[in-house]
Design an enzyme around this catalytic site. Structure first.
Site, PDB file in Angstrom:
ATOM      1  N   LEU A  28      -6.173  23.448 -17.569  1.00 40.24           N
ATOM      2  CA  LEU A  28      -5.105  24.451 -17.548  1.00 40.24           C
ATOM      3  C   LEU A  28      -5.649  25.872 -17.433  1.00 40.24           C
ATOM      4  CD1 LEU A  28      -2.604  23.366 -20.349  1.00 40.24           C
ATOM      5  CD2 LEU A  28      -2.251  23.332 -17.883  1.00 40.24           C
ATOM      6  N   ILE A  32     -10.253  30.516 -19.230  1.00 44.15           N
ATOM      7  CA  ILE A  32     -10.032  31.811 -18.563  1.00 44.15           C
ATOM      8  C   ILE A  32      -9.064  32.660 -19.384  1.00 44.15           C
ATOM      9  CG2 ILE A  32      -9.125  32.925 -16.471  1.00 44.15           C
ATOM     10  CD1 ILE A  32     -11.705  31.504 -15.889  1.00 44.15           C
ATOM     11  N   CYS A 391     -32.979  28.251  -4.947  1.00 47.22           N
ATOM     12  CA  CYS A 391     -33.719  27.129  -5.537  1.00 47.22           C
ATOM     13  C   CYS A 391     -34.028  26.065  -4.480  1.00 47.22           C
ATOM     14  CB  CYS A 391     -32.973  26.587  -6.745  1.00 47.22           C
ATOM     15  SG  CYS A 391     -34.087  25.782  -7.899  1.00 47.22           S
ATOM     16  N   GLY A 393     -32.483  25.675  -1.820  1.00 53.43           N
ATOM     17  CA  GLY A 393     -32.314  26.423  -0.568  1.00 53.43           C
ATOM     18  C   GLY A 393     -33.556  27.252  -0.238  1.00 53.43           C
ATOM     19  N   PHE A 394     -34.300  27.655  -1.262  1.00 49.75           N
ATOM     20  CA  PHE A 394     -35.594  28.355  -1.093  1.00 49.75           C
ATOM     21  C   PHE A 394     -36.646  27.341  -0.664  1.00 49.75           C
ATOM     22  CE2 PHE A 394     -39.626  28.746  -3.448  1.00 49.75           C
ATOM     23  CZ  PHE A 394     -40.103  30.021  -3.122  1.00 49.75           C
ATOM     24  N   GLN A 395     -36.671  26.197  -1.381  1.00 47.14           N
ATOM     25  CA  GLN A 395     -37.686  25.182  -1.097  1.00 47.14           C
ATOM     26  C   GLN A 395     -37.528  24.637   0.322  1.00 47.14           C
ATOM     27  OE1 GLN A 395     -37.148  22.351  -4.313  1.00 47.14           O
ATOM     28  NE2 GLN A 395     -38.023  23.726  -5.837  1.00 47.14           N
ATOM     29  N   HIS A 515     -32.241  31.187  -9.804  1.00 49.71           N
ATOM     30  CA  HIS A 515     -30.798  31.177  -9.525  1.00 49.71           C
ATOM     31  C   HIS A 515     -30.193  32.528  -9.907  1.00 49.71           C
ATOM     32  CE1 HIS A 515     -30.263  26.790  -8.901  1.00 49.71           C
ATOM     33  NE2 HIS A 515     -31.279  26.685  -9.736  1.00 49.71           N
ATOM     34  N   GLU A 517     -27.476  33.733  -9.183  1.00 50.86           N
ATOM     35  CA  GLU A 517     -26.013  33.656  -9.387  1.00 50.86           C
ATOM     36  C   GLU A 517     -25.633  33.621 -10.862  1.00 50.86           C
ATOM     37  OE1 GLU A 517     -27.920  31.295  -8.053  1.00 50.86           O
ATOM     38  OE2 GLU A 517     -27.270  29.256  -8.519  1.00 50.86           O
TER      39      GLU A 517
HETATM   40  N1  GLN Z   1     -34.601  19.730  -7.005  1.00 45.57           N
HETATM   41  C1  GLN Z   1     -35.370  20.936  -6.944  1.00 45.57           C
HETATM   42  C2  GLN Z   1     -36.351  21.036  -8.102  1.00 45.57           C
HETATM   43  O1  GLN Z   1     -36.217  20.357  -9.076  1.00 45.57           O
HETATM   44  C3  GLN Z   1     -34.468  22.147  -6.899  1.00 45.57           C
HETATM   45  C4  GLN Z   1     -33.684  22.350  -8.150  1.00 45.57           C
HETATM   46  C5  GLN Z   1     -32.515  23.260  -7.982  1.00 45.57           C
HETATM   47  O2  GLN Z   1     -32.073  23.531  -6.864  1.00 45.57           O
HETATM   48  N2  GLN Z   1     -31.946  23.701  -9.081  1.00 45.57           N
HETATM   49  O3  GLN Z   1     -37.264  21.818  -8.083  1.00 45.57           O
END
Ligand code: GLN
Length: 551
Positions: A28, A32, A391, A393-395, A515, A517
């Site tokens: 619900l 928030i 994360c 996305g970086f790797q 992260h 975010e």
């Molecule tokens: N699976 C990747 C790692 O463990 C990336 C983790 C993530 O994106 N939070 O390093």
């Protein structure tokens, strides 16, 4: 004799508690509602904190699947918690710790540990008083030192798992002065087929609460529209509260408008009145944080973001959605984020990304959908589309670069392909041999050193950044030299760990092992996101001004 003028603050008053429960059904938005009330109390000059109670048996949310439960939110101390804590951090602009998330798993674990240690010698260990005492202790410890502590009980009244918590609240009410404690119950007020607002579900849910000895002080009805006066009167009569203690929380377009609705309805004033806080507020300190101006400012343009992930549930990436929105507020533009299923991109269907002004690849675990994410990264790199990798996305940006620029065929992350000939992403040395999956990743806030003159340096306007982490894998040191020689810049590092990557000849290509975010707030947007939107606005034909953004 003249008396001292009343001051804003009376230290002797101690902490006040607002307990928020939910009825009729879950989802619900009581979190928030609670966070919005907290925001207004904070605007009024009070020091507000919050506790989220999750009645499930997990010790923390770390091992839960985002597909079922939404995102796992990470705190600065490394706590892996329910995504609701993210809402509290964003609305209240505070940093919480794992202590702010009370779970049945944590409570029972500590009670059982004490039992084994002999702390209860001779006694039968029981839900009442041992479990309820532990719950009360945890709530009091978090509240200590703040003016108001908002305690949200997850789930719905009547759930078996929630019973010990409601009993603990009943005891709390018994032990505390009336004016130090307030019970707010949030329920659903549906429409009948003939367009009438129905109060029966609310009545039933309050009856359930009263049967366990809890009488709500305030009722909030979630409804498509504001509650009509006669609906409020009916609820008041049957639930035994004054009519002016019944509030509406109608649907709004954006969650950041909920504090405005709460304020318009006067819920904050009522709460302050009931908790005897009103006289502690100095008028000039009230509502001065510019929240209303911020969330109602007129947008001057819009940006389309492609979020390429594998979980088709908005809650699974909620902090990223929010961080993009915050960056939109900083640039004064509307952000339209479209989720693109990474599995569908594996064969190179670039068409799906054509309309995107920027691409984001979020974090994740496991191999499903990774080839599609790599494809999206290749597309963004080759077509000069602004890119942000978080994360995983970086790797995967490292994997894509190793494969397509360095020519290392089959390069991959050892997590996703154990047989890869080129494990450019490999397990952190300290992670080898870890069998326990709960709370054992590299977690929480760590400092990254940023190289001067880089994009990272520009967006953070600093030579360090302290951001939150949650990973087991990292860039394999053996490949760093070759990757750098091929043009990839690791502009942020933490010791020998690579934390930020970028490409100098690209409008904006940034990846972070952390992260960002999780630290983004409506009032303090996260630099990597603000940078992404800035680049997206510059590279679109949009005639929207990019605005002056202070980072
Ligand atoms: N699976 C990747 C790692 O463990 C990336 C983790 C993530 O994106 N939070 O390093």
């Amino acid at each position: 004799m003249p008396t001292e003028p009343e001051t804003e603050y009376d230290e002797t008053l101690g902490e006040k508690f607002v307990f928020v429960t939910g009825g009729v059904m879950s989802g619900l938005g009581k979190g928030i509602t609670a966070a919005s009330t907290g925001r207004l109390l904070a605007n009024a000059g009070f020091d507000v904190t919050a506790v989220k109670v999750d009645p499930y048996l997990n010790v923390d949310a770390g091992t839960m699947n985002p597909f079922q439960h939404g995102e796992v939110y990470v705190l600065k101390d490394g706590g892996e918690v329910d995504l609701d804590l993210g809402n509290y951090e964003r609305f209240l602009d505070i940093d919480m710790t794992s202590d702010h998330n009370v779970t049945t798993g944590k409570v029972y674990q500590s009670v059982i540990e004490k039992e084994r240690a002999g702390d209860y010698l001779g006694k039968t260990v029981q839900v009442i008083p041992h479990i309820t005492d532990d719950i009360k202790r945890r709530v009091r410890e978090v509240a200590e030192g703040s003016d108001v502590c908002i305690v949200e009980v997850g789930g719905t009244v009547g759930d078996i798992e929630g019973m010990p918590y409601l009993e603990a609240l009943r005891q709390f009410a018994h032990e505390q002065d009336d004016e130090d404690i307030l019970f707010v119950h949030v329920t659903l007020v549906p429409y009948s087929k003939n367009g009438e607002q129905k109060t029966k579900p609310t009545q039933h849910s309050v009856k359930e609460l009263r049967s366990i000895g809890l009488q709500p002080d305030v009722l909030v009805g979630r409804c498509d529209d504001p509650l009509e006066p006669k609906t409020k009167e009916k609820i008041a009569l049957f639930c035994d509260v004054p009519t002016d203690a019944v509030f509406s929380n109608p649907d709004v377009e954006d969650i950041y408008q909920v504090p405005l609705v709460v304020e318009d309805e006067g819920l904050d004033e009522y709460v302050m009145g009931e908790l005897a806080l009103t006289e502690r507020v100095l008028p000039e300190t009230r509502r001065d944080n510019g929240w209303r101006e911020l969330v109602t400012q007129e947008q001057t343009g819009s940006v389309d973001i492609a979020l390429v992930g594998k979980y088709g549930l908005e809650d699974a990436y909620i902090s990223i959605h929010e961080a993009l929105k915050h960056a939109g507020l900083a640039h004064n533009v509307n952000v339209d984020t479209e989720w693109i299923h990474s599995e569908g991109l594996a064969d190179g269907h670039d068409g799906e990304l054509d309309g995107a002004d920027a691409v984001v690849v979020p974090g994740g675990f496991g191999s499903r959908g990774t080839e599609g994410k790599i494809e999206a990264i290749r597309y963004a790199r080759e077509n000069e589309v602004p890119y942000l990798g978080l994360c995983l996305g970086f790797q995967l940006a490292v994997v894509e670069y190793a494969r397509d620029v360095l020519g290392l065929e089959g390069a991959h992350s050892a997590e996703l392909d154990e047989e890869t000939p080129h494990p450019v992403i490999d397990i952190l040395p300290e992670q080898e041999g870890i069998d326990d999956m709960g709370g054992t990743m590299r977690l929480g806030a760590h400092v990254t050193e940023i190289e001067e003159g880089t994009v990272a340096n520009r967006i953070y306007d600093d030579t360090t950044a302290t951001e939150r982490h949650r990973h087991r894998y990292e860039v394999n040191p053996e490949y760093i030299g070759d990757l750098e020689a091929a043009g990839l810049v690791f502009s942020g590092q933490s010791g020998r760990r690579m934390e930020i990557l970028e490409l100098p000849d690209h409008p904006y290509f940034l990846g972070t092992q952390f992260h960002p975010e999780f630290r983004s707030r409506p009032t303090r947007a996260s630099p990597p996101f603000v940078g992404l939107l800035g680049a997206a606005l510059e590279s679109t034909d949009s005639d929207a001004p990019t605005g002056e953004v202070e980072l």
